[in-house]
Motif scaffolding. Structure first.
Motif, PDB file in Angstrom:
ATOM      1  N   SER A   6      12.733 -30.917 136.495  1.00 31.43           N
ATOM      2  CA  SER A   6      12.488 -31.536 135.185  1.00 31.43           C
ATOM      3  C   SER A   6      11.316 -30.860 134.479  1.00 31.43           C
ATOM      4  N   TRP A 169      21.852 -30.868 132.047  1.00 32.52           N
ATOM      5  CA  TRP A 169      21.359 -32.229 132.287  1.00 32.52           C
ATOM      6  C   TRP A 169      22.532 -33.194 132.414  1.00 32.52           C
ATOM      7  N   TYR A 170      23.501 -33.090 131.512  1.00 31.89           N
ATOM      8  CA  TYR A 170      24.668 -33.976 131.537  1.00 31.89           C
ATOM      9  C   TYR A 170      25.482 -33.761 132.815  1.00 31.89           C
ATOM     10  N   ARG A 173      23.681 -35.334 135.794  1.00 31.53           N
ATOM     11  CA  ARG A 173      23.771 -36.804 135.771  1.00 31.53           C
ATOM     12  C   ARG A 173      25.172 -37.262 136.157  1.00 31.53           C
ATOM     13  N   LYS A 174      26.187 -36.555 135.669  1.00 37.22           N
ATOM     14  CA  LYS A 174      27.574 -36.897 135.999  1.00 37.22           C
ATOM     15  C   LYS A 174      27.815 -36.718 137.502  1.00 37.22           C
ATOM     16  N   GLU A 176      25.535 -36.843 139.905  1.00 35.76           N
ATOM     17  CA  GLU A 176      24.809 -37.898 140.605  1.00 35.76           C
ATOM     18  C   GLU A 176      25.572 -39.217 140.560  1.00 35.76           C
ATOM     19  N   ALA A 177      26.167 -39.532 139.405  1.00 33.59           N
ATOM     20  CA  ALA A 177      26.945 -40.774 139.273  1.00 33.59           C
ATOM     21  C   ALA A 177      28.178 -40.738 140.177  1.00 33.59           C
TER      22      ALA A 177
END
Length: 197
Positions: A6, A169-170, A173-174, A176-177
């Motif tokens: 980050s 980033w997207y 996050r996807k 990780e979900a």
């Protein structure tokens, strides 16, 4: 690792936004040089020329800060590409290529444009040469148009860097979900198996 990633992303996005802000401030000059009707253009050429001369005459601290910010962005890429994952290679590799393309445009067109406009040597053909013997010298108007177009190209390249960083980033996050969902489903299967026993 996520916090370091980050921070490295911040080191890339911060300078990129900084440069976009500088280019946005120059856009009123560039827009009028590139997209107004030819009859109105002469006054805009003069305004852009004066603006370039003013920027070139700015104190050395301005260019030093600019170069430090460029180096900060490169440092961010080095952090992200050190022990990189597949996503880092794809997104950050492409971002680095765009960032380096932006630096190349800056060095080859913008810095050169600053020097040519300030010296006022555009369109000048040396005395011993005939006008039809060289094509290396371009007119004042073309020099100013190239400068303005270079700013616009650089802005598009930097927007590309931001889009790739947002895409990374997207994607993370996807991912990780999806991993969290798979873990939850696995836990439910284990609980269901224990109840049957």
């Amino acid at each position: 690792m996520a916090k370091a990633n980050s921070f490295a992303t911040f080191l890339i996005v911060g300078p990129t936004c900084f440069f976009l802000g500088i280019l946005f401030a120059s856009f009123p000059y560039d827009y009028n040089v590139l997209w107004t009707t030819p009859t109105d253009r002469e006054s805009y050429f003069k305004i852009l020329e004066d603006h370039i001369k003013f920027l070139y005459a700015s104190p050395p601290i301005i260019s030093r800060i600019l170069h430090i910010v460029i180096g900060t962005g490169l440092t961010g890429f080095l952090f992200k590409l050190y022990k990189a994952s597949e996503a880092n290679y794809l997104f950050d590799g492409a971002s680095l290529v765009l960032y380096m393309a932006g630096i190349t445009v800056y060095i080859t067109n913008i810095v050169k444009g600053f020097r040519i406009v300030t010296a006022g040597i555009y369109g000048a053909i040396p005395e011993p040469m005939e006008a039809d013997q060289t094509t290396d010298y371009i007119s004042r108007e073309d020099t100013l148009r190239v400068f303005a177009a270079s700013n616009t190209i650089l802005a598009l390249v930097l927007v590309g860097v931001l889009v790739l960083q947002a895409g990374q980033w997207y994607a993370l996050r996807k991912e990780e979900a999806e991993i969290a969902e798979m873990n939850r489903a696995e836990e439910e299967k284990k609980k269901a198996g224990k109840k049957k026993q």
